[in-house]
Each structure stands twice: as structure tokens, then as C-alpha cells.
Design a protein around this motif. Structure first.
Motif, mmCIF file in Angstrom:
data_model
loop_
_atom_site.group_PDB
_atom_site.id
_atom_site.type_symbol
_atom_site.label_atom_id
_atom_site.label_comp_id
_atom_site.label_asym_id
_atom_site.label_seq_id
_atom_site.Cartn_x
_atom_site.Cartn_y
_atom_site.Cartn_z
ATOM 1 N N TYR A 63 0.749 -1.205 0.173
ATOM 2 C CA TYR A 63 0.093 -0.032 0.192
ATOM 3 C C TYR A 63 0.893 1.247 0.045
ATOM 4 C CZ TYR A 63 -4.209 -2.790 1.076
ATOM 5 O OH TYR A 63 -5.339 -3.514 0.970
ATOM 6 N N CYS A 64 0.455 2.433 -0.799
ATOM 7 C CA CYS A 64 1.144 3.391 -0.534
ATOM 8 C C CYS A 64 0.248 4.565 -0.711
ATOM 9 C CB CYS A 64 2.443 3.497 -1.764
ATOM 10 S SG CYS A 64 3.572 4.731 -1.033
ATOM 11 N N ILE A 65 0.575 5.569 0.031
ATOM 12 C CA ILE A 65 -0.112 6.908 -0.146
ATOM 13 C C ILE A 65 0.368 7.781 -1.140
ATOM 14 C CG2 ILE A 65 -1.011 6.938 2.284
ATOM 15 C CD1 ILE A 65 1.318 8.909 2.904
ATOM 16 N N TYR A 66 1.430 7.473 -1.815
ATOM 17 C CA TYR A 66 2.027 8.397 -2.854
ATOM 18 C C TYR A 66 2.252 7.762 -4.277
ATOM 19 C CZ TYR A 66 4.335 10.949 0.933
ATOM 20 O OH TYR A 66 4.251 11.707 2.275
ATOM 21 N N ASP A 67 2.278 8.690 -5.364
ATOM 22 C CA ASP A 67 2.158 8.215 -6.595
ATOM 23 C C ASP A 67 3.251 8.434 -7.554
ATOM 24 O OD1 ASP A 67 0.413 6.893 -8.222
ATOM 25 O OD2 ASP A 67 -0.448 8.677 -9.197
ATOM 26 N N CYS A 68 4.438 7.844 -7.022
ATOM 27 C CA CYS A 68 5.747 7.961 -7.977
ATOM 28 C C CYS A 68 5.670 7.389 -9.395
ATOM 29 C CB CYS A 68 6.822 7.662 -7.151
ATOM 30 S SG CYS A 68 7.166 8.196 -5.616
ATOM 31 N N ALA A 69 6.106 8.034 -10.406
ATOM 32 C CA ALA A 69 6.025 7.619 -11.904
ATOM 33 C C ALA A 69 6.711 6.239 -12.063
ATOM 34 C CB ALA A 69 6.497 8.604 -12.885
ATOM 35 N N TYR A 70 7.601 5.867 -11.534
ATOM 36 C CA TYR A 70 8.391 4.652 -11.849
ATOM 37 C C TYR A 70 8.098 3.394 -11.104
ATOM 38 C CZ TYR A 70 10.709 6.724 -7.961
ATOM 39 O OH TYR A 70 10.950 7.425 -6.728
ATOM 40 N N CYS A 71 6.994 3.593 -10.082
ATOM 41 C CA CYS A 71 6.873 2.624 -9.104
ATOM 42 C C CYS A 71 5.657 2.003 -9.083
ATOM 43 C CB CYS A 71 6.769 3.295 -7.896
ATOM 44 S SG CYS A 71 6.652 2.039 -6.159
ATOM 45 N N VAL A 72 5.986 0.503 -9.021
ATOM 46 C CA VAL A 72 4.812 -0.577 -9.258
ATOM 47 C C VAL A 72 3.819 -0.261 -8.177
ATOM 48 C CG1 VAL A 72 4.626 -2.940 -10.110
ATOM 49 C CG2 VAL A 72 6.494 -2.147 -8.654
ATOM 50 N N ASN A 73 4.118 0.260 -7.083
ATOM 51 C CA ASN A 73 3.279 0.232 -5.840
ATOM 52 C C ASN A 73 2.459 1.584 -5.669
ATOM 53 O OD1 ASN A 73 4.116 -2.333 -5.161
ATOM 54 N ND2 ASN A 73 6.090 -1.508 -4.373
ATOM 55 N N ARG A 74 2.751 2.240 -6.672
ATOM 56 C CA ARG A 74 2.093 3.970 -6.595
ATOM 57 C C ARG A 74 0.674 3.624 -6.483
ATOM 58 N NH1 ARG A 74 2.442 6.326 -12.609
ATOM 59 N NH2 ARG A 74 1.152 4.618 -13.614
ATOM 60 N N ARG A 75 -0.013 4.764 -5.812
ATOM 61 C CA ARG A 75 -1.299 4.755 -5.432
ATOM 62 C C ARG A 75 -2.230 4.736 -6.449
ATOM 63 N NH1 ARG A 75 -1.820 10.243 -3.644
ATOM 64 N NH2 ARG A 75 -2.539 10.278 -5.755
ATOM 65 N N LYS A 181 3.722 15.500 -3.625
ATOM 66 C CA LYS A 181 3.353 15.666 -2.169
ATOM 67 C C LYS A 181 4.435 14.904 -1.468
ATOM 68 C CE LYS A 181 -0.935 14.801 -3.019
ATOM 69 N NZ LYS A 181 -1.563 14.002 -3.014
ATOM 70 N N HIS A 182 5.138 14.166 -1.919
ATOM 71 C CA HIS A 182 6.228 13.270 -1.338
ATOM 72 C C HIS A 182 7.620 14.031 -1.395
ATOM 73 C CE1 HIS A 182 8.065 9.876 0.236
ATOM 74 N NE2 HIS A 182 8.292 9.142 -0.700
ATOM 75 N N THR A 183 7.618 15.058 -0.772
ATOM 76 C CA THR A 183 8.766 16.037 -0.760
ATOM 77 C C THR A 183 10.004 15.419 0.167
ATOM 78 O OG1 THR A 183 7.819 17.210 0.858
ATOM 79 C CG2 THR A 183 7.564 18.256 -1.245
HETATM 80 S S1 SF4 Z 1 8.441 5.018 -4.597
HETATM 81 FE FE1 SF4 Z 1 6.763 3.646 -4.543
HETATM 82 S S2 SF4 Z 1 6.590 2.993 -2.582
HETATM 83 FE FE2 SF4 Z 1 7.907 4.678 -2.525
HETATM 84 S S3 SF4 Z 1 6.874 6.403 -1.921
HETATM 85 FE FE3 SF4 Z 1 6.785 6.440 -4.214
HETATM 86 S S4 SF4 Z 1 5.166 5.170 -4.802
HETATM 87 FE FE4 SF4 Z 1 5.308 4.820 -2.490
#
Ligand code: SF4
Lengths: 413, 252
Positions: A63-75, A181-183
Motif C-alpha cells: 500500500y502506498c499513499i504516494y504516486d511516483c511515476a516509476y513505481c509499481v506500488n504507486r497509489r 506531495k512526497h517531498t
Molecule cells: S516509490 Fe513507490 S512505494 Fe515509494 S513512495 Fe513512491 S509510490 Fe510509494
């Protein structure tokens, strides 16, 4: 959800994380306990992609509250989600360890609720392992960017290694690809770029380097998702080794897990060979005393894909060769393609007894079909080895199969 | 007259003979296991098992220990040539000291260190790929190895699992080590003994569950686009797979 399903989901999410090896710490087996951190460097298995399995590498949650472009787990991704409990992770680790499947635990996590809450869960897992199960084996834990210093310190005191991924090689790329938001993700990066003036004393206080983790810190960089050159990356790594005493930098070829995201490049396949060359360049800095500036220059900022970086250096400095095996100092011997640290040491020891010839070198373990172009023995070149740049280049260039390179990587981890 | 030394072929006897050879051995002399020796003409034969122990001087103790370690590893490789050149190796090391280890131009040094390396690297590999299966409170680990690595594994697992009861079992040589949480002792395996130790061929359900979890993990972590069975097998050759939980089913 049962543990089997969780394990499937959460090991699947963790598998793209590159680092596998642990470098031993001096943690001893607690009285009445199990395991020690000494024997790292042992591979327990090799997965179907040929990677060494040493640690039980798992996400606590995806689970993740953030949304990073390269990440499988993004929200914003529609994927199966799961979370372990600290007890579940601890139990799996112990059972796997006792059966000699693994050397320890590598615990990472998405961010659930908030960074502090997540960090607490990770710490609790470590506490159960160390205090309740008296586990002395190796533990590598990820520090969650944005968690309070106290919480990270707590985990660091229980772990052998703690790491923060800086993920991308420049601030611009981070700004572009991470969640706005994930500064907090900038903090470790900022520490590195500001690091020049930072004193050792300060570094000890900073949360990038909690001082207890006895096996030190490491970090990971994604390669190929953003436009940075190899030179930028290698120089960044060098800075991290020198200024932060980082133990390892891991490179991970970008795997397009989120197809269709416009911020990301479209790649036919992950740049594996480039990743491989970066590891080799990294190895040159750590084991062969090369500087980043020697490996790459502004007019040639990318590594030659068909040459390993050491051969590349030798060809760029062709005028320094051939070197006389019976005279050259260790530093120079180390720079000859085909001569590794062990062979170099052996040469120096053996030539005290008598002058070495090519036959001796072969017995010592020198790879003559490479080294032959760059050396002389008693003033003579190896018969039938060309002195012309073009033919040497041709002879040293490799086909594009990365081959079994991991051995080198993880032996020294 | 050529001199030939004999020992009884066991690791113990080999180990004992090293201390004696340290005083006696000269370059060119040979050592044989009694079983391998065919008497030749013009040879003086010395049976080392009948000689008394000899002291090693304090000054030489460290060097002697290093040589013993290498020689024991080379003996465990099963390489007969390494046994044969043992006297030459000892005599060479005695005159040249520790740096002699690097003099690979000397045949005895080359043969011994190469054989030792084979054992050493296989022992290292097995520290990783040996698998335990739990029966009751006992952890049982059977494995395959080309060289004799049992002595090296015993100490390793004693440090790793000092408070558990376990057995490691060399399937090729039908010998093993038993550790009861305090002491290591040698064990030989026949069917009765295995039954007595309650090592069944049937796993318990709980054990099966854990193995399934591990296999699930193992199969999940491979990155599909990077599949590379050749690379995998270069690290973990198929001959070992029989006893490795996560791949045992693949060897059929
Ligand atoms: S990299 Fe992935 S797991 Fe880490 S904060 Fe960004 S979305 Fe969440």
C-alpha cells in the motif's frame, strides 16, 4: 488473506530492488539465540533470472499513499495489495533461516498511513526478531523518507544495515517523477548534493547515516528512466562513496512497470547491459582505485557498451602500455585488462623469486588473451599479439551478452 | 633409493602424518594411501602410522598450521596427485615460508593449492545450498558434494545454529555429523539409524507448508524478462538440485 497470498504479493513487489548481497557485520549469536551476521556473502540459491538469493527480501506492505511515476506500488495503480503484520514477517524469517534458505532479512516497504506509522511497523518487526527470538542473523532495513529521526534511529540500532534509496540520479529527475506531495524523498538526495561541506561529525548525526548499523549504508539508483549520462551517475556514486562512506551503490535497469505513463521513456527492453557496465565501473572505483574522472570524460560521457570499462580505460590510455610485468608497480598492474587484484598481488610476490615469463603469468591466473596486448615479460611482447589500436579494440570488444558477471559482484559485496 | 611414505587413507591418519612429514619430508618423495600403493623396485617404504608424533617448534607453528589447513582441504578434494606430492609441498614450504603459497611455478604448490581451492569453493557453496528439513525438533540436512566438505560444514553450522539439534548427511559418502545442541559427533547412516532418528521420508504438514511458502517466494522473485537458466545453473549446477527444496521437483 493468508500468509501465502501475502508472501506472493509482497515478494513480487520487492523483487525489482537490486541489492542482494550483505556485507558481514560482527554481530554474534545472542546467548540462547540463533544465527550470526558474520557469514554474509553466502548465496543460498539462484533464482531463475540467475540472481543470488541471500536475504529474504520482502515488502512489509505495498500500500502506498504516494504516486511516483516509476513505481509499481504507486497509489494510482490497480494492483493487489497486502500488508504483513510484524509477527508474520518475523516468523517467516526465523523459519527460513533455520532451514538454511536465507542469510537474513531485507525489509522494505511502501508508505501506509504516514511515514512514521510505517517506520514503526518495521521497527517492531526488528524488535520481535532481535529481542524475542534472539535472532543474530543479518538484517537490512529501508529507512522510510520522512519518518522521524527517533524512529529511524530505533530501527538502525536493531539492523545491520539501513539504506535510503535516492532512486534517481538528479534533483530534476526526482522532481519530475516522484509524487509532488512526497517531498521527503528529496532529503537524502539533498544531503548528498550538499554533502561537500558536511563534516564527519555532522554526518554522524544526520539521519542519512544512523551510526549504529554496523554494516553501513547503501543506496539504489534507477538507470535509464531519466536522461542522466553515465558520467553523472558514476560521479554521483563516487561522491557517495567518498563523502558518505556508503558501502554500496546499487544500479537497477529501469523496468517499465507503468506502461503508458508519459513521463517515462518507452524502452524495448530494460537497459541491462548498461546496468552491467555501470556495475563494472563501480567495481573499478571500489576495488581498483580508479577515479570517476578517469573512467568517463565530458567528451565521452557514456560507457562503451561493447567494452568493459577497464579495457576502455586502457585503450583510451594506450600510450601508457605496454608495461613490464617484472617492474611495474601494483597500481599499474591493476590497470592492465586481464589482471585482477589477486593476480597483481601474486605477481608482486612471485617476481621476488625470479623473473616471470608468460607461462608463470598463466599459472598465476592472469587472463593472457586480454593482458597479452598490454604487457611485456623481460622486455618481450607476447608472440602473435598485435600492437595496433584497432585490432586490440576488436579483440577486446565483447558481444552483447552480459554473461555470468554476478559472481564478481556478489563475492565482494 | 626413492623414499615413499604410507598412511592408512583416512583423513585422521593423513592429518597425523603431516606433523611427522614436517620433519622428514624431502623434495621428490611421495606419499600414498596404503590402498593405492603398488610397491616398486628401489624404494624405501616408511609407514607413518608406526612413527611417533614429533614436536613442531614454536617458531614454525603458525606456518605449519597454515600448511595443514591447505593440505587437509586438498586431501578432501579426493585428488590423489595432491596426496602424492604432499612431502614435496611440505619440504618446499619449510624452506620458503608463507610466501611459498604464491609460488605456483613449483608443481607441488600448484597441485596442492588447486585441489584445496576446489574443496574450499565447494564447501562455500554448500554452506549456502544445503537445506534442512524439520522432523520433530530435529533439523535434517542431506546434501550432495563432489569433494568431502563435511568437516568444514560442521563448524559452520555449529556457529549458525548453536542451540538447535541437527544432522548433516553427506549422501555420496553415507557419513554425516550429528549435533545435539552441545557437541558435534560423527554419524554413519544406515536405514536403522535413520529410522531411530525419526527421519521419515514423509514430511509433516507444517513442514510442507513452510517449504511451500519458500517455493512460492523463490518462484515469485525471478524477473520474468530476465530469465536466464544458463546463468542460474552456472552458479547452482543441476547435480546439486536433488536436495535443494526449491528446485528438487525439477530434476524429476
Ligand atoms: S516509490 Fe513507490 S512505494 Fe515509494 S513512495 Fe513512491 S509510490 Fe510509494
Amino acid at each position: 488473506m493468508d500468509v501465502m497470498k501475502k508472501l506472493e504479493i509482497l515478494s513480487d513487489s520487492a523483487k525489482y530492488d537490486a541489492s542482494c548481497s550483505c556485507s558481514g557485520s560482527d554481530r554474534k549469536t545472542p546467548n540462547g539465540g540463533l544465527g550470526n551476521g558474520k557469514d554474509c556473502g553466502i548465496c543460498h540459491s539462484w533464482s531463475d533470472d540467475g540472481r543470488c538469493v541471500s536475504l529474504f527480501k520482502i515488502l512489509f506492505t505495498n500500500y502506498c499513499i504516494y504516486d511516483c511515476a516509476y513505481c509499481v506500488n504507486r497509489r494510482s495503480n490497480d494492483i493487489l495489495r497486502a500488508s504483513f503484520t510484524p509477527r508474520e514477517v518475523a516468523d517467516l524469517t526465523i523459519e527460513f533461516y533455520k532451514r538454511n534458505y536465507i542469510e537474513g532479512l531485507f525489509l522494505s516497504s511502501g508508505i501506509m498511513k504516514n511515514p512514521d506509522y510505517t517506520m514503526e511497523q518495521l521497527s517492531e518487526t526488528l524488535r520481535i526478531l532481535r529481542d524475542e527470538y534472539l535472532f543474530g542473523g543479518y538484517i537490512h532495513v529501508k529507512a522510510i523518507p520522512g519518518a522521524s529521526k527517533e524512529l529511524i534511529d530505533k530501527a538502525g540500532a536493531l539492523a545491520d544495515r539501513i539504506s535510503v534509496n535516492i532512486e534517481l540520479p538528479s534533483k530534476e529527475s526526482l522532481r519530475l517523477l516522484t509524487d509532488k506531495k512526497h517531498t521527503d524523498i528529496f532529503k537524502p538526495m539533498k544531503l548528498i548534493t550538499d554533502g561537500v561541506s558536511q563534516s564527519v561529525a555532522e554526518r554522524k548525526k544526520s539521519r542519512f547515516a544512523p551510526r549504529f548499523a554496523p554494516a553501513g549504508q547503501s543506496t539504489q539508483l534507477i538507470v535509464g528512466a531519466t536522461p542522466e549520462t553515465d558520467m553523472t551517475i558514476v560521479k554521483l556514486s563516487e561522491a557517495m562513496y567518498n563523502k558518505f562512506a556508503l558501502k554500496r551503490v546499487y544500479y537497477s535497469a529501469f523496468i517499465p512497470v507503468n506502461a503508458g505513463d508519459k513521463r517515462l521513456p518507452v524502452l524495448r527492453e530494460p537497459p541491462l547491459l548498461r546496468e552491467h557496465r555501470l556495475y563494472q565501473a563501480d567495481f573499478l572505483m571500489r576495488q581498483y582505485h580508479f577515479n570517476a574522472d578517469e573512467i568517463l570524460t565530458p567528451d565521452k560521457p557514456m560507457l562503451d557498451i561493447s567494452l568493459d570499462p577497464k579495457a576502455n580505460w586502457a585503450l583510451n590510455n594506450f600510450h601508457l602500455f605496454p608495461v613490464e610485468i617484472n617492474k611495474a608497480d601494483v597500481e599499474m598492474l591493476l590497470r592492465v585488462p586481464g589482471i585482477g587484484p589477486l593476480s597483481a598481488r601474486r605477481i608482486v610476490a612471485a617476481r621476488r623469486g625470479h623473473y616471470l615469463n608468460f607461462d608463470d603469468l598463466k599459472k598465476i591466473g592472469v587472463v593472457l588473451k586480454r593482458a597479452g596486448y598490454f604487457i611485456t615479460c623481460k622486455g618481450k611482447r607476447m608472440p602473435a599479439f598485435s600492437e595496433k589500436y584497432q585490432s586490440v579494440y576488436g579483440a577486446l570488444a565483447e558481444n552483447h551478452d552480459p554473461g555470468p558477471y554476478q559472481m564478481k559482484l556478489f563475492e565482494t559485496g | 633409493m626413492n623414499k615413499v611414505y604410507l598412511f592408512d587413507g583416512t583423513l585422521k591418519s593423513y592429518n597425523n602424518s603431516l606433523r611427522k612429514l614436517w620433519h622428514l619430508a624431502q623434495n621428490g618423495e611421495k606419499l600414498f594411501s596404503k590402498g593405492d600403493y603398488h610397491p616398486g623396485l628401489f624404494e624405501t617404504v616408511i609407514d607413518l602410522d608406526y612413527l611417533n608424533e614429533l614436536q613442531i617448534s614454536k617458531k614454525e607453528t603458525a606456518l605449519f598450521k597454515d600448511c595443514c589447513r591447505t593440505l587437509v582441504y586438498s586431501f578432501c578434494s579426493g585428488e590423489k596427485e595432491a596426496v602424492e606430492v604432499t612431502p614435496s609441498f611440505i619440504s618446499y614450504m619449510r624452506t620458503n615460508g608463507r610466501k611459498g603459497f604464491y609460488h605456483l611455478a613449483e608443481p607441488s604448490v600448484r597441485i596442492v593449492t588447486k585441489a584445496a581451492k576446489r574443496t574450499g569453493s565447494e564447501a562455500h557453496k554448500l554452506k549456502g545450498i544445503l537445506r534442512f528439513r524439520k522432523f520433530g525438533t530435529l533439523f535434517y540436512g542431506q546434501y550432495f558434494s563432489k569433494t568431502f566438505v563435511l568437516p568444514m560444514l560442521g563448524d559452520h553450522f555449529k556457529k549458525r545454529m548453536p542451540n538447535e539439534t541437527w544432522i548433516i548427511h553427506d549422501s555420496e559418502r553415507e557419513t554425516g555429523l550429528y549435533y545435539d545442541g552441545k557437541e558435534l559427533r560423527q554419524a554413519f547412516f544406515d536405514k536403522n539409524e535413520l529410522a531411530e532418528l525419526k527421519i521419515q521420508s514423509e514430511k509433516t504438514k507444517a513442514e510442507d507448508e513452510i517449504e511451500k511458502l519458500w517455493k512460492k517466494y523463490f518462484n515469485t522473485i525471478a524477473i520474468e524478462t530476465r530469465k536466464n537458466p544458463k546463468l542460474q545453473q552456472s552458479f547452482m549446477p543441476r547435480q546439486y538440485w536433488r536436495y535443494i527444496v526449491e528446485v528438487e521437483e525439477r530434476v524429476g
